[in-house]
Design an enzyme around this catalytic site. Structure first.
Site, PDB file in Angstrom:
ATOM      1  N   PRO A 284       0.837  -1.210   0.000  1.00 28.45           N
ATOM      2  CG  PRO A 284      -0.568  -1.473   1.833  1.00 28.45           C
ATOM      3  CD  PRO A 284       0.713  -1.964   1.236  1.00 28.45           C
ATOM      4  CD  GLU A 285       4.126   2.845  -2.696  1.00 28.59           C
ATOM      5  OE1 GLU A 285       4.403   3.863  -2.029  1.00 28.59           O
ATOM      6  OE2 GLU A 285       4.974   2.021  -3.043  1.00 28.59           O
TER       7      GLU A 285
END
Ligand code: ZN
Length: 271
Positions: A2-3
Site C-alpha cells: 500500500p502506497e
C-alpha cells in the site's frame, strides 16, 4: 504494497463508518505484527470515541477522545469494515469493534503492519517526527523542491523517494511523475532547473491524485470489499514498460536500477 494513494483511499473508505463511533473492544488475534501489539492496548481504547480519521504519510491516524491510534498497513495489510459477528479468517489479526455493530478488520499476510497509541501530539511521535512534508501540503512547492535539491548529487528519483524530504512518493509514482515532468530519473538532483522543479511538483501531485481517485471509485461499497490498489487502474506511461514504445513518442523505453529499485524512462521525452 500500500502506497500513499491506497492509504488515503482506505482512510476515505473507513471514515464514514468510524467517525463518531465508540470503541467497544479491540480483539487481537495475532499480536506479533511488525511490533508487538501491547496487551494493554484494548483497555486503553475501549470507551473512546473516534473524533477524526486522518493520515500522515502512510499512517492512518484515528484520533480518539484522549489519544491517537497510529495504524500502518505495512507491506500487505488492508482494512475492511464488516459486521461485528463476521468470523475472522486467515491473516485477520486485529478487529476494532465499534458501537455501530461493525468492526474495522485488519488483514495482513506478511505482518509488517503496526499499531501504536499515543496520548501526545502524534506529529511528535518517533514514527512521524522526522517525516518530510505531504505532497499536497503548501510547504511542498517548487521553491522547496528547488532548495532541497541544490547541494545534492544524489539522483533526483532517489531524492524523491526519501521520506525525510517528501513523503508518499513510492517507486511507481516517482517513475511516472518524472516522465510527466520530462526529467530522467538518473539525473543529479542538483541539476534540476527551477522550471523542472515546478513541473515535478505538479507531476507528483497529478499522479497521486489520479491514483487516489481511481482507488476511490473501488470504494463505493467498501463494506466487505477489498481495497484495490489505485495504481492498477491508472494508465502507466513508463513503470514496468521497459522496451515497450513510449505512449507519447514511440521510442523504446529504458530501465536502470537505482538503489535496488527499477527506474523506467523515455530517452526521447525525458532530459
Ligand atoms: Zn517518449
Amino acid at each position: 504494497m500500500p502506497e500513499l494513494p491506497e492509504v488515503e483511499t482506505t482512510r476515505r473508505g473507513i471514515e464514514p463508518h468510524v467517525l463518531g463511533r465508540t470503541v467497544v473492544a479491540l480483539e487481537v488475534h495475532e499480536p506479533r505484527l511488525r511490533w508487538l501489539v501491547p496487551e494493554t492496548l484494548a483497555a486503553q481504547l475501549v470507551g473512546q470515541r473516534v473524533e477524526r480519521a486522518g493520515r500522515r504519510a502512510k499512517y492512518l491516524l484515528l484520533e480518539l477522545t484522549r489519544g491517537t491510534l497510529l495504524w500502518h498497513l505495512g507491506m500487505s495489510g488492508s482494512l475492511r469494515v464488516l459486521p461485528a459477528d463476521a468470523p475472522p479468517g486467515l491473516h485477520d489479526h486485529v478487529d476494532l469493534v465499534l458501537d455501530s455493530g461493525c468492526l474495522l478488520r485488519f488483514n495482513d499476510p506478511r505482518r509488517f503492519g503496526s499499531l501504536h497509541y499515543t496520548t501526545e501530539d502524534p506529529s511528535g511521535h518517533p514514527l512521524l517526527a522526522d517525516l518530510g512534508p505531504e505532497p499536497f501540503d503548501k510547504e511542498f512547492d517548487a521553491d522547496y523542491l528547488w532548495r532541497i535539491t541544490r547541494r545534492r548529487r544524489v539522483a533526483i528519483k532517489v531524492l524523491l523517494m526519501n521520506s525525510h524530504l517528501v513523503v508518499g512518493v513510492g517507486n511507481i509514482y516517482a517513475n511516472e511523475a518524472l516522465f510527466r515532468a520530462r526529467v530522467r530519473p538518473g539525473r543529479a538532483a542538483s541539476s534540476l532547473t527551477r522550471i523542472e522543479a515546478q513541473r515535478l511538483v505538479r507531476a507528483i501531485r497529478a499522479v497521486l491524485k489520479v491514483a487516489i481517485r481511481a482507488g476511490g471509485t473501488t470504494l463505493r461499497d467498501y463494506v466487505g470489499a477489498d481495497g484495490n490498489p489505485g495504481y492498477f487502474r491508472q494508465k502507466l506511461y513508463v513503470y514496468e514498460r521497459k522496451g515497450k514504445p513510449c505512449r507519447v513518442c514511440r521510442t523504446a523505453l529504458r530501465a536502470i536500477t537505482q538503489g535496488q529499485r527499477s527506474s523506467y524512462y523515455c530517452p526521447t521525452c525525458q532530459k
